[in-house]
Design an enzyme around this catalytic site. Structure first.
Site, mmCIF file in Angstrom:
data_model
loop_
_atom_site.group_PDB
_atom_site.id
_atom_site.type_symbol
_atom_site.label_atom_id
_atom_site.label_comp_id
_atom_site.label_asym_id
_atom_site.label_seq_id
_atom_site.Cartn_x
_atom_site.Cartn_y
_atom_site.Cartn_z
ATOM 1 N N TYR A 1 0.817 -1.219 0.000
ATOM 2 C CA TYR A 1 0.000 0.000 0.000
ATOM 3 C C TYR A 1 0.850 1.267 0.000
ATOM 4 C CZ TYR A 1 -4.700 -1.924 0.831
ATOM 5 O OH TYR A 1 -5.908 -2.545 0.716
ATOM 6 N N LYS B 1 4.534 -14.776 1.287
ATOM 7 C CA LYS B 1 4.744 -15.412 -0.017
ATOM 8 C C LYS B 1 6.254 -15.523 -0.194
ATOM 9 C CE LYS B 1 3.288 -16.988 -3.995
ATOM 10 N NZ LYS B 1 2.514 -18.249 -4.141
ATOM 11 N N ASP C 1 -1.429 -17.960 -0.692
ATOM 12 C CA ASP C 1 -2.367 -18.692 -1.559
ATOM 13 C C ASP C 1 -2.933 -19.916 -0.819
ATOM 14 O OD1 ASP C 1 0.204 -19.753 -1.651
ATOM 15 O OD2 ASP C 1 0.181 -20.179 -3.803
ATOM 16 N N ASP D 1 -5.803 -7.474 3.746
ATOM 17 C CA ASP D 1 -6.997 -6.860 3.161
ATOM 18 C C ASP D 1 -7.809 -7.931 2.436
ATOM 19 O OD1 ASP D 1 -8.706 -4.757 2.243
ATOM 20 O OD2 ASP D 1 -7.711 -4.879 0.289
ATOM 21 N N ASP E 1 -11.634 -10.000 3.681
ATOM 22 C CA ASP E 1 -12.895 -10.006 2.929
ATOM 23 C C ASP E 1 -13.337 -11.456 2.721
ATOM 24 O OD1 ASP E 1 -12.910 -7.217 2.678
ATOM 25 O OD2 ASP E 1 -13.552 -7.281 0.582
#
Ligand code: IPM
Ligand code: MN
Length: 364
Positions: free
Chosen positions: A141, A191, A223, A247, A251
């Site tokens: 970000y 990752k 993942d 983020d 969700d």
């Protein structure tokens, strides 16, 4: 006790869910004899409209002078042009950054009476109770360079995922501290098979773990984690992860609780010691949902539960926080549902009514 609360309704459904949460807070204040002083400011598209910027210095000052900030949502399709000089989201990002709120806690719980409103089999949801600790002021970000430009061979854009050792250490430490106060399991999500910033994240996490021998640590690639989250969600206790990963994963995780409209969040500068107060920003994890705005439809529970987190962390009123959580559960138990968690046989209510019902439970 007297408390100053900065209130930033923002855009879309923001003002409606904030009204409902303030109604609930007002019930808490009369019941418990506290004085909450609300200081309203604009943010996001609402601020651009009036002041030309997504966050005014005045609004920032009000937030800094308060005990806590309660925020609705930002984002308005009107400002969605990729070349726009000012964007509603920038107001929120600037606020998080200026207030140095690097730890974003996003609890994911499954309330038993909502299991049937989720797409999951009940046995998958049994025992789900986790907190995602999302790093909030760094990572993809905020890394530089970050820009879009034109070249002779077409347009090009860059974002940068960047972390310093110190930034990783403080967020991972918060994850460990939180895990220590819960089921003592920390999952660090990265990752590291591809990204250099993730390799540093993993090294620092392993180093910090030496100070927390009582907490079981495991590492998952983002993942794989996104799969496990819906395959065996009850295995998670605390997850700590990079800004963008957090983020996206939250969700996804919100579906476990039935709706994006159910998940609250607290943004703080580290976990306070038991019984201590800390400054924080409290907001639902959902966006401004412009299509539902001004229809008295939106689910205010995520914002009301965020206000409960504010009572706990910034005002050190854990009893009052629990009373709000309980009131939410009672109203759901009695069968009231906003559109997003509605199913056959329940009573559909609007934003206002949901806030009113929850407030009334607290006053009772
Ligand atoms: C969230 C939101 C924000 C984010 C947007 C509105 C900038 O999606 O709080 O999760 O990406 O952090
Ligand atoms: Mn989000």
């Amino acid at each position: 006790m007297k408390f100053d609360i900065a209130v930033l309704p923002g855009d879309g459904i923001g003002p409606e869910v904030i009204d409902a949460a303030v109604k609930v807070l007002s019930a808490v204040q009369s019941k418990a004899g506290h004085e909450f002083r609300y200081h309203y400011e604009d943010i996001g598209g609402a601020a651009i409209e009036k002041h030309g910027v997504a966050l005014t210095p005045q609004a920032l000052k009000t937030c800094k002078a308060s005990d806590a900030v309660l925020l609705g949502a930002v984002g308005d399709p009107k400002w969605d042009n990729p070349w726009a000089k000012v964007r509603p989201e920038d107001g929120l990002l600037a606020l998080r950054k200026h207030l140095r709120l690097f730890a974003n806690l996003r609890p994911v719980k499954v309330l038993p009476m909502l299991i049937d409103s989720t797409p999951f089999k009940p046995e998958i949801l049994r025992g789900v109770d986790m907190v995602v600790v999302r790093e909030l002021t760094g990572g993809l970000y905020f890394g530089r360079p970050k820009r879009q430009w034109r070249t002779s061979r077409g347009r090009r854009a860059v974002d940068t995922m960047s972390y310093s050792e110190a930034e990783i250490e403080r967020i991972v430490r918060s994850g460990f501290e939180l895990a220590r106060s819960r089921r003592k399991k920390l999952t660090s999500v990265d990752k590291a098979n591809v990204l250099e910033s993730s390799r540093l994240w993993r090294q620092v996490t392993i180093e910090v773990s030496a100070d927390f021998p009582d907490v079981e640590l495991d590492h998952q690639f983002v993942d794989a984690c996104s799969m496990r989250l819906i395959q065996r969600p009850s295995e998670f206790d605390v997850i700590v992860t990079e800004n963008t990963f957090g983020d996206i994963l939250t969700d996804e995780a919100s579906m476990l609780s039935g709706s994006l409209g159910m998940l609250p969040s607290a943004s703080i500068a580290g976990i306070p010691l038991e019984g201590m107060r800390t400054f924080g920003l409290y907001e639902p994890i959902h966006g401004s949902s412009p299509r539902r705005a001004r229809l008295n439809m939106a689910n205010p529970i995520a914002t009301i539960l965020s206000a409960a987190m504010m009572l706990q962390y910034s005002l050190a009123l854990p009893g009052e926080a629990r009373a709000v959580d309980r009131a939410v559960q009672e109203v759901l138990e009695e069968g009231c549902r906003t559109y997003d968690i509605m199913s056959d046989g329940f009573t559909k209510v609007g934003t206002d009514e949901m806030g009113e019902l929850i407030a009334r439970k607290i006053s009772a």
